[in-house]
Design an enzyme around this catalytic site. Structure first.
Site, PDB file in Angstrom:
ATOM      1  N   ARG A   4       0.741  -1.238   0.115  1.00 20.40           N
ATOM      2  CA  ARG A   4      -0.015   0.167   0.107  1.00 20.40           C
ATOM      3  C   ARG A   4       0.941   1.325   0.126  1.00 20.40           C
ATOM      4  O   ARG A   4       0.662   2.351  -0.822  1.00 20.40           O
ATOM      5  CB  ARG A   4      -1.020   0.274   1.214  1.00 20.40           C
ATOM      6  CG  ARG A   4      -2.369  -0.693   1.135  1.00 20.40           C
ATOM      7  CD  ARG A   4      -2.702  -1.373   2.316  1.00 20.40           C
ATOM      8  NE  ARG A   4      -1.705  -2.305   2.652  1.00 20.40           N
ATOM      9  CZ  ARG A   4      -1.710  -3.635   2.317  1.00 20.40           C
ATOM     10  NH1 ARG A   4      -2.612  -4.050   1.909  1.00 20.40           N
ATOM     11  NH2 ARG A   4      -0.682  -4.502   2.643  1.00 20.40           N
ATOM     12  N   THR A   5       1.677   1.284   0.940  1.00 21.94           N
ATOM     13  CA  THR A   5       2.517   2.641   1.127  1.00 21.94           C
ATOM     14  C   THR A   5       3.133   2.851  -0.234  1.00 21.94           C
ATOM     15  O   THR A   5       3.157   4.179  -0.815  1.00 21.94           O
ATOM     16  CB  THR A   5       3.480   2.672   2.325  1.00 21.94           C
ATOM     17  OG1 THR A   5       2.675   2.271   3.305  1.00 21.94           O
ATOM     18  CG2 THR A   5       4.019   3.694   2.639  1.00 21.94           C
ATOM     19  N   LYS A  53      25.216  -5.392  -2.050  1.00 25.10           N
ATOM     20  CA  LYS A  53      26.480  -5.455  -2.161  1.00 25.10           C
ATOM     21  C   LYS A  53      27.406  -4.729  -1.100  1.00 25.10           C
ATOM     22  O   LYS A  53      28.747  -4.838  -1.170  1.00 25.10           O
ATOM     23  CB  LYS A  53      27.005  -4.857  -3.438  1.00 25.10           C
ATOM     24  CG  LYS A  53      26.328  -5.692  -4.777  1.00 25.10           C
ATOM     25  CD  LYS A  53      26.804  -4.976  -5.957  1.00 25.10           C
ATOM     26  CE  LYS A  53      25.570  -4.373  -6.912  1.00 25.10           C
ATOM     27  NZ  LYS A  53      26.093  -3.348  -8.135  1.00 25.10           N
ATOM     28  N   ARG A  91      11.237   3.410   3.317  1.00 20.50           N
ATOM     29  CA  ARG A  91      11.151   2.686   4.442  1.00 20.50           C
ATOM     30  C   ARG A  91      12.330   1.910   5.013  1.00 20.50           C
ATOM     31  O   ARG A  91      13.036   1.230   4.094  1.00 20.50           O
ATOM     32  CB  ARG A  91       9.921   1.820   4.184  1.00 20.50           C
ATOM     33  CG  ARG A  91       9.741   0.791   4.928  1.00 20.50           C
ATOM     34  CD  ARG A  91       8.428  -0.064   4.664  1.00 20.50           C
ATOM     35  NE  ARG A  91       7.054   0.534   4.742  1.00 20.50           N
ATOM     36  CZ  ARG A  91       5.917   0.105   4.782  1.00 20.50           C
ATOM     37  NH1 ARG A  91       5.717  -1.149   4.558  1.00 20.50           N
ATOM     38  NH2 ARG A  91       4.898   0.910   5.117  1.00 20.50           N
ATOM     39  N   HIS A 111       5.298   5.707  11.539  1.00 17.76           N
ATOM     40  CA  HIS A 111       4.833   5.413  10.232  1.00 17.76           C
ATOM     41  C   HIS A 111       3.877   7.044  10.228  1.00 17.76           C
ATOM     42  O   HIS A 111       2.524   6.620  10.116  1.00 17.76           O
ATOM     43  CB  HIS A 111       4.275   4.178  10.223  1.00 17.76           C
ATOM     44  CG  HIS A 111       3.831   3.864   8.887  1.00 17.76           C
ATOM     45  ND1 HIS A 111       3.765   4.544   7.718  1.00 17.76           N
ATOM     46  CD2 HIS A 111       3.279   2.642   8.273  1.00 17.76           C
ATOM     47  CE1 HIS A 111       3.550   3.937   6.495  1.00 17.76           C
ATOM     48  NE2 HIS A 111       3.176   2.677   6.845  1.00 17.76           N
TER      49      HIS A 111
HETATM   50  N1   CP Z   1      -0.109   0.141   5.868  1.00 22.72           N
HETATM   51  C1   CP Z   1       0.946  -0.333   5.359  1.00 22.72           C
HETATM   52  O1   CP Z   1       2.057   0.280   5.604  1.00 22.72           O
HETATM   53  O2   CP Z   1       0.951  -1.170   4.371  1.00 22.72           O
HETATM   54  P1   CP Z   1       2.152  -1.816   3.583  1.00 22.72           P
HETATM   55  O3   CP Z   1       3.086  -2.538   4.530  1.00 22.72           O
HETATM   56  O4   CP Z   1       1.513  -2.761   2.563  1.00 22.72           O
HETATM   57  O5   CP Z   1       2.961  -0.559   2.965  1.00 22.72           O
END
Ligand code: CP
Length: 306
Positions: free
Chosen positions: A55-56, A84, A105, A133
């Site tokens: 999603r993100t 590497k 991320r 987050h």
């Molecule tokens: N909600 C969320 O962070 O989903 P993903 O891990 O799929 O990005």
């Protein structure tokens, strides 16, 4: 503070005024989330995802493409030269020179802040470590605002892994800008960390801790469910002790308000019964869909200004 060129690292960096500006912009962006708006033509967004995401990452990419910008990046350590042995710092220096904004991320706490300290372009934290987050929390608060037309005076239950789910910390921090009642429900060993409890106390938030949903169900306007974050447990034995310890089903919501909404950042494992999907309570798919206009608004504000 203006959004232009701002890093998005922690929910704590945003006040109520910032959030209302974002939400109003996102509402406008809903008109373009399935079409095109060429306001970021010529801009490039780099995604550096050192952990899995559906999603993100994809909603950020969709948002940038809908705004007329372009995207580049990688979605795993294996797909980058980090495999590497390249350092995070060097990777960020490269992306800084190739793009106008970096979305990162990472499993390590503080990775996004570290990247922001190195990069000259804005950095957006798409989840790092177990505590942050922020864009997910913005999306969650936005969904509540779109569903109820307000956030103030709502009672919000958060059920699940309150210890390791990073969005819980970010969401509680964000909600401290509003007058809400928080009901935090989890097995004993998944209760929120001391730092988060201290934060809620320091901010004078109305909160209480519970072991079972049934203790608070009838007063809830929002039930926010988070999965148990197996990948973040330091001890697999501890995970085995709590896995499957809660599940939201149509039966478990008997006695809830008619207007209750159930949210979940997704992915889900087994904590929300699939039978709930077709009930009036389930708003988690709308929530994930709103990720595109919300992130369109964020990209527009950071890259183009008010
Ligand atoms: N909600 C969320 O962070 O989903 P993903 O891990 O799929 O990005």
């Amino acid at each position: 503070m203006t959004w232009l060129n701002r890093d998005v690292i922690s929910s704590l960096d945003f006040n109520r005024e910032d959030l209302m500006q974002l939400f109003n912009e996102a509402k406008e962006m809903e008109n373009y989330a399935k079409s095109k708006l060429n306001i970021l033509d010529g801009k490039i967004m780099a995604t550096a995802f050192f952990e899995p995401s559906t999603r993100t990452r994809l909603s950020f990419e969709a948002a940038m493409l809908r705004l007329g910008g372009r995207v580049l990046g990688f979605g795993s350590v294996e797909a980058s030269s980090v495999a590497k042995g390249e350092s995070l710092g060097d990777t960020i220096r490269m992306l800084d020179s190739y793009s106008d904004i970096i979305v990162i991320r990472h499993s390590l706490e503080g990775a996004a802040k570290y990247a922001a300290d190195i990069a000259t372009v804005p950095v957006v934290n798409a989840g790092d470590g177990t505590q942050n987050h922020p864009t997910q929390a913005m999306l969650d608060a936005y969904t509540i605002w779109r569903e109820y037309g307000r956030i103030d005076d709502l009672t919000i239950g958060i059920l699940g892994d309150l210890r390791y789910a990073r969005v819980v910390t970010s969401l509680v921090q964000l909600l401290s800008n509003f007058k809400v009642k928080l009901r935090l429900i989890s097995p004993e060993i998944l209760r929120p960390r001391r730092e988060l409890v201290d934060f809620m106390r320091m901010r004078g938030m109305n909160y209480s801790l519970h072991l079972n949903l049934s203790e608070v169900l009838s007063e809830l306007d929002v039930l926010y469910v988070v999965r148990i974050q197996r990948e973040r447990f330091p001890d697999p034995v501890e995970y085995e002790r709590v896995k499957g310890s809660f599940k939201v089903t149509p039966e478990s919501l008997i006695g809830a308000k008619d207007t209750l909404i159930v949210l979940h950042p997704l992915p889900r494992v087994d904590e929300v019964d699939h039978r709930l999907d077709s009930t009036k309570y389930a708003k988690y798919f709308r929530q994930s869909a709103l990720g595109v206009p919300l992130r369109m608004a964020l990209l527009k504000l950071v890259l183009k200004g008010d």
